[in-house]
Design a protein around this motif. Structure first.
Motif, PDB file in Angstrom:
ATOM      1  N   LYS A 270      -1.150   4.030  11.260  1.00 30.62           N
ATOM      2  CA  LYS A 270      -1.124   4.597   9.907  1.00 30.62           C
ATOM      3  C   LYS A 270      -1.133   6.131  10.023  1.00 30.62           C
ATOM      4  O   LYS A 270      -1.482   6.662  11.072  1.00 30.62           O
ATOM      5  CB  LYS A 270      -2.359   4.167   9.119  1.00 30.62           C
ATOM      6  N   VAL A 271      -0.761   6.810   8.952  1.00 30.17           N
ATOM      7  CA  VAL A 271      -0.868   8.275   8.933  1.00 30.17           C
ATOM      8  C   VAL A 271      -1.719   8.657   7.720  1.00 30.17           C
ATOM      9  O   VAL A 271      -1.192   9.006   6.665  1.00 30.17           O
ATOM     10  CB  VAL A 271       0.519   8.947   8.876  1.00 30.17           C
TER      11      VAL A 271
ATOM     12  N   SER B 142       4.502   6.759   7.023  1.00 30.03           N
ATOM     13  CA  SER B 142       4.402   5.646   7.983  1.00 30.03           C
ATOM     14  C   SER B 142       4.701   4.331   7.286  1.00 30.03           C
ATOM     15  O   SER B 142       4.548   4.199   6.066  1.00 30.03           O
ATOM     16  CB  SER B 142       3.017   5.590   8.621  1.00 30.03           C
ATOM     17  N   ILE B 143       5.162   3.342   8.083  1.00 30.40           N
ATOM     18  CA  ILE B 143       5.364   1.989   7.546  1.00 30.40           C
ATOM     19  C   ILE B 143       4.730   0.962   8.484  1.00 30.40           C
ATOM     20  O   ILE B 143       4.746  -0.238   8.219  1.00 30.40           O
ATOM     21  CB  ILE B 143       6.865   1.724   7.235  1.00 30.40           C
TER      22      ILE B 143
ATOM     23  N   GLY C  89       9.116  13.220   3.363  1.00 30.27           N
ATOM     24  CA  GLY C  89       9.590  14.568   3.018  1.00 30.27           C
ATOM     25  C   GLY C  89      10.202  14.613   1.623  1.00 30.27           C
ATOM     26  O   GLY C  89      10.151  15.633   0.947  1.00 30.27           O
ATOM     27  N   ALA C  90      10.812  13.499   1.197  1.00 29.77           N
ATOM     28  CA  ALA C  90      11.396  13.427  -0.159  1.00 29.77           C
ATOM     29  C   ALA C  90      11.185  11.996  -0.638  1.00 29.77           C
ATOM     30  O   ALA C  90      12.075  11.159  -0.585  1.00 29.77           O
ATOM     31  CB  ALA C  90      12.879  13.785  -0.131  1.00 29.77           C
ATOM     32  N   VAL C  91       9.982  11.733  -1.056  1.00 25.19           N
ATOM     33  CA  VAL C  91       9.478  10.362  -1.163  1.00 25.19           C
ATOM     34  C   VAL C  91       9.879   9.653  -2.463  1.00 25.19           C
ATOM     35  O   VAL C  91       9.950  10.264  -3.534  1.00 25.19           O
ATOM     36  CB  VAL C  91       7.932  10.400  -0.970  1.00 25.19           C
ATOM     37  N   LEU C  92      10.141   8.355  -2.300  1.00 27.09           N
ATOM     38  CA  LEU C  92      10.493   7.477  -3.421  1.00 27.09           C
ATOM     39  C   LEU C  92       9.382   7.484  -4.466  1.00 27.09           C
ATOM     40  O   LEU C  92       8.208   7.287  -4.150  1.00 27.09           O
ATOM     41  CB  LEU C  92      10.689   6.039  -2.897  1.00 27.09           C
ATOM     42  N   GLY C  93       9.781   7.716  -5.705  1.00 21.11           N
ATOM     43  CA  GLY C  93       8.788   7.722  -6.782  1.00 21.11           C
ATOM     44  C   GLY C  93       8.102   9.070  -6.959  1.00 21.11           C
ATOM     45  O   GLY C  93       7.322   9.246  -7.893  1.00 21.11           O
ATOM     46  N   LYS C  94       8.359  10.006  -6.039  1.00 20.14           N
ATOM     47  CA  LYS C  94       7.788  11.358  -6.181  1.00 20.14           C
ATOM     48  C   LYS C  94       8.922  12.379  -6.299  1.00 20.14           C
ATOM     49  O   LYS C  94       9.182  12.901  -7.384  1.00 20.14           O
ATOM     50  CB  LYS C  94       6.892  11.681  -4.984  1.00 20.14           C
ATOM     51  N   THR C  95       9.611  12.657  -5.177  1.00 21.34           N
ATOM     52  CA  THR C  95      10.743  13.590  -5.233  1.00 21.34           C
ATOM     53  C   THR C  95      11.936  12.941  -5.929  1.00 21.34           C
ATOM     54  O   THR C  95      12.773  13.598  -6.522  1.00 21.34           O
ATOM     55  CB  THR C  95      11.113  14.051  -3.815  1.00 21.34           C
ATOM     56  N   THR C  96      12.003  11.595  -5.817  1.00 17.58           N
ATOM     57  CA  THR C  96      13.046  10.857  -6.533  1.00 17.58           C
ATOM     58  C   THR C  96      12.369   9.924  -7.531  1.00 17.58           C
ATOM     59  O   THR C  96      11.154   9.743  -7.497  1.00 17.58           O
ATOM     60  CB  THR C  96      13.892   9.992  -5.577  1.00 17.58           C
ATOM     61  N   ASP C  97      13.180   9.316  -8.372  1.00 23.15           N
ATOM     62  CA  ASP C  97      12.622   8.248  -9.211  1.00 23.15           C
ATOM     63  C   ASP C  97      12.449   7.010  -8.339  1.00 23.15           C
ATOM     64  O   ASP C  97      12.574   7.078  -7.113  1.00 23.15           O
ATOM     65  CB  ASP C  97      13.504   8.006 -10.455  1.00 23.15           C
TER      66      ASP C  97
ATOM     67  N   GLU D 247       0.837  -1.206   0.000  1.00 22.33           N
ATOM     68  CA  GLU D 247       0.000   0.000   0.000  1.00 22.33           C
ATOM     69  C   GLU D 247       0.876   1.262   0.000  1.00 22.33           C
ATOM     70  O   GLU D 247       0.596   2.229  -0.713  1.00 22.33           O
ATOM     71  CB  GLU D 247      -0.860  -0.044   1.265  1.00 22.33           C
ATOM     72  N   ILE D 248       1.957   1.234   0.790  1.00 21.51           N
ATOM     73  CA  ILE D 248       2.836   2.404   0.904  1.00 21.51           C
ATOM     74  C   ILE D 248       3.708   2.563  -0.345  1.00 21.51           C
ATOM     75  O   ILE D 248       3.987   3.671  -0.781  1.00 21.51           O
ATOM     76  CB  ILE D 248       3.715   2.267   2.183  1.00 21.51           C
ATOM     77  N   PHE D 249       4.157   1.427  -0.886  1.00 24.97           N
ATOM     78  CA  PHE D 249       5.023   1.465  -2.080  1.00 24.97           C
ATOM     79  C   PHE D 249       4.383   0.673  -3.214  1.00 24.97           C
ATOM     80  O   PHE D 249       4.855  -0.410  -3.571  1.00 24.97           O
ATOM     81  CB  PHE D 249       6.403   0.877  -1.749  1.00 24.97           C
ATOM     82  N   PRO D 250       3.319   1.219  -3.822  1.00 23.34           N
ATOM     83  CA  PRO D 250       2.590   0.452  -4.839  1.00 23.34           C
ATOM     84  C   PRO D 250       3.440   0.114  -6.065  1.00 23.34           C
ATOM     85  O   PRO D 250       3.121  -0.826  -6.788  1.00 23.34           O
ATOM     86  CB  PRO D 250       1.412   1.369  -5.216  1.00 23.34           C
ATOM     87  N   ASN D 251       4.528   0.866  -6.291  1.00 27.52           N
ATOM     88  CA  ASN D 251       5.322   0.618  -7.495  1.00 27.52           C
ATOM     89  C   ASN D 251       6.517  -0.293  -7.284  1.00 27.52           C
ATOM     90  O   ASN D 251       7.298  -0.518  -8.207  1.00 27.52           O
ATOM     91  CB  ASN D 251       5.800   1.947  -8.086  1.00 27.52           C
ATOM     92  N   LEU D 252       6.706  -0.775  -6.056  1.00 28.84           N
ATOM     93  CA  LEU D 252       7.842  -1.660  -5.820  1.00 28.84           C
ATOM     94  C   LEU D 252       7.413  -3.113  -5.939  1.00 28.84           C
ATOM     95  O   LEU D 252       6.254  -3.456  -5.699  1.00 28.84           O
ATOM     96  CB  LEU D 252       8.440  -1.407  -4.425  1.00 28.84           C
ATOM     97  N   ASN D 253       8.366  -3.947  -6.298  1.00 30.18           N
ATOM     98  CA  ASN D 253       8.111  -5.380  -6.409  1.00 30.18           C
ATOM     99  C   ASN D 253       8.246  -5.996  -5.007  1.00 30.18           C
ATOM    100  O   ASN D 253       9.358  -6.227  -4.531  1.00 30.18           O
ATOM    101  CB  ASN D 253       9.120  -5.980  -7.391  1.00 30.18           C
TER     102      ASN D 253
END
Ligand code: FDA
Length: 511
Positions: free
Chosen positions: A384-385, A481-482, A451-459, A122-128
């Motif tokens: 959760k947040v 949150s995780i 604050g600098a989220v994977l897939g948003k602020t970074t690839d 849910e938190i990282f929908p694009n990760l395997n």
């Protein structure tokens, strides 16, 4: 003012920084690492031993004249010192962080918890997810030297009475519990109890550093990276901001002394820059660099999706359970009272209520090692947040502010109240009003994330969008949150990013 030029610069030496340093040096790359806190191992460990909870010295606390623990701060110091535990106070939230080579690993409880697979998804929908479960979590566990408390030891030692009581009370209230792996060596702990080695976890050492037993990063990732001969660490180097240059980045650094005074200024130029100053530190560096370093290409998501991992500290006063139990004991039900005068500082159990959709939470059964029976049960509840906060830069004070209001933490208080009420109904007890006003500490954050989220602020691999050779591999990548204590996840994500970065971004320059 001095100028230096390096190829690979890593800012911060917590989980993200340590993974980046190890994988780069193992790939044959020279790395310079900057850390604002002390290298606690240098010069024969002359700034150690670390303090315990009961008699803290000024090495316990980052540049303040009294301790800044979540409760019971009675120690005062004559001189400020670059101590190991920092508390950054923002409006409505106080964020804790470790300072020194090893970052949070120096001060944390060592709980190495793998998140729920469904929540990770849910938190990282694009990760395997399977790749993480098959490769990166096992790798992180191996490198961090995660181990589990032996069942027979747990069952009988007086030092885990608090956890056994916590589990049995939770069961009585209808909750499920889990045993949690840790990086503290339980072999060492058993020897502590047998008086064969110096005591650490059994001598009230944890948030101000452990002198023995905990496999913190300077004993794992960072040690291995140093052994390559390619890592150079500069401690007491605090980065202010950076800007883009023709060949990479110029990083502006204050060198400080142990009282926090600036003794020198440096500009360090680098080709590849790895930001690993933790969720707050990395986001602050990026926002400051946008303002002062005219780095205007960052993605608009920078500063968003920040959260406290739904942290709320709470407790139960068990004195009235004492009276109930004394009665029980009189009628021979063989109940023991309280949580014990002897307590290990290392938590090993949790209450897992994640599947309850209305009140999803994970509560760490925390020790309160005061050396006497305090009839108090302590919990760090993780939630959760659903409504994350944001971080913005305020030029008038040259600092960030965290925009964090009631809407961001209302549900954590509701969940904690639900939890405590259910526990008290089944077991007796009252909310622990002695610890905090109102008995709940929703403003205490041990787990800043985002604050600098994977897939948003970074690839999807930690490469900062809008720039080249600029990377993030720390807690700033995790959106808000995780669901469990986060360092195992941060380490696994850093491993995953570094694998791709070294394979693709370094393949040309190695030739
Ligand atoms: P981390 O904060 O570890 O490292 C960042 C480093 O960068 C620090 O060393 C910092 O000094 C340095 N830095 C920051 N700004 C800088 C600048 N401008 N210039 C130079 N250096 C800079 N988690 C868990 O999974 N299990 C647990 O049991 C606990 N328990 C716990 C207890 C306490 C008291 C705390 C405070 C935290 C925990 N945690 C925890 C949380 C865990 O420690 C945390 O999530 C990780 O350390 C975060 O790792 P990062 O690499 O993101 O940053």
């Amino acid at each position: 003012h001095t100028e230096e030029n390096v190829e690979n610069l890593v800012i911060g030496s917590g989980y993200g920084g340590a993974v980046a340093a190890l994988r780069l040096t193992q790939a044959g790359k020279k790395v310079v690492m900057l850390e604002m806190g002390l290298d606690w191992e240098k010069e024969g460990g002359k700034y150690k031993p670390f303090s315990n909870l009961i008699t803290p010295k000024n090495n316990s606390t980052w540049l303040k004249k009294s301790t800044q623990a979540p409760m019971m701060n009675i120690a005062h110091f004559n001189k400020k010192f670059t101590g190991v535990l920092d508390r950054m106070d923002y409006e409505n939230i106080k964020v804790y962080a470790g300072r020194g080579v090893g970052g949070g690993s120096l001060v944390n409880g060592g709980m190495a918890v793998q998140p729920k697979k469904s929540y990770f998804k849910e938190i990282f929908p694009n990760l395997n997810v399977d790749e993480f479960w098959d490769n990166y979590f096992p790798l992180a566990k191996k490198e961090l030297q995660v181990n589990e408390i032996p069942e027979d030891y747990y069952a009988q030692t007086p030092y885990y009475k608090f956890a056994r009581v916590g589990e049995s009370e939770a069961h009585k209230a209808g909750f499920e519990t889990v045993r949690v792996p840790n990086v503290y060596s339980f072999d060492y702990m058993k020897k502590e109890e047998a008086d064969e080695v110096p005591k650490s976890a059994l001598a009230k050492e944890v948030i101000y550093g452990n002198n023995h037993g905990k496999q913190s990063l300077e004993k794992t990732y960072i040690k291995k990276a140093i052994q390559t001969g390619l890592l150079h660490i500069n401690d007491l180097h605090r980065v202010n901001y950076f800007q883009e240059t023709e060949n990479g980045y110029a990083v502006f650094v204050d060198v400080i002394d142990t009282e926090g005074l600036v003794v020198a200024k440096k500009t360090i130029s680098c080709k590849n820059l790895f930001l690993n100053a933790g969720s707050i530190g990395t986001t602050k560096l990026l926002l400051t660099s946008r303002y002062k370093g005219k780095m205007n290409n960052f993605d608009a998501s920078l500063g968003s999706d920040w959260g406290n991992n739904g942290n709320i500290m709470t407790g139960r006063n068990m004195v009235n359970t004492l009276f109930n139990r004394v009665e029980n004991e009189a009628t021979n039900t063989n109940h023991t009272t309280g949580t014990g005068s002897k307590q290990s500082t290392i938590p090993v159990s949790g209450i897992d209520n994640w599947e309850d959709k209305e009140h999803s939470f994970f509560a760490e059964i925390s020790p309160l090692p005061m050396g006497v029976e305090v009839y108090t049960a302590l919990y760090l509840v993780i939630n959760k947040v659903p409504t994350p906060g944001t971080i913005s830069y305020d030029p008038s004070v040259n600092d960030i502010q965290i925009n964090w209001e009631k809407k961001n933490y209302k549900h954590t208080v509701e969940n904690a109240k639900y939890f405590i009420k259910k526990m008290n109904k089944a077991n007796g007890g009252t909310p622990a009003g002695l610890l905090w006003k109102g008995a709940y500490g929703p403003d205490i954050c041990y787990h800043p994330l985002g604050g600098a989220v994977l897939g948003k602020t970074t690839d999807l691999y930690g490469r900062v969008k809008g720039y080249k050779n600029l990377y993030i591999t720390d807690g700033a990548l995790v959106p808000a949150s995780i669901g469990v204590n986060p360092f195992l996840t941060i380490t696994a994500i850093a491993e995953y990013c570094m694998k791709e970065i070294i394979k693709n971004d370094y393949s040309v320059s190695t030739k």
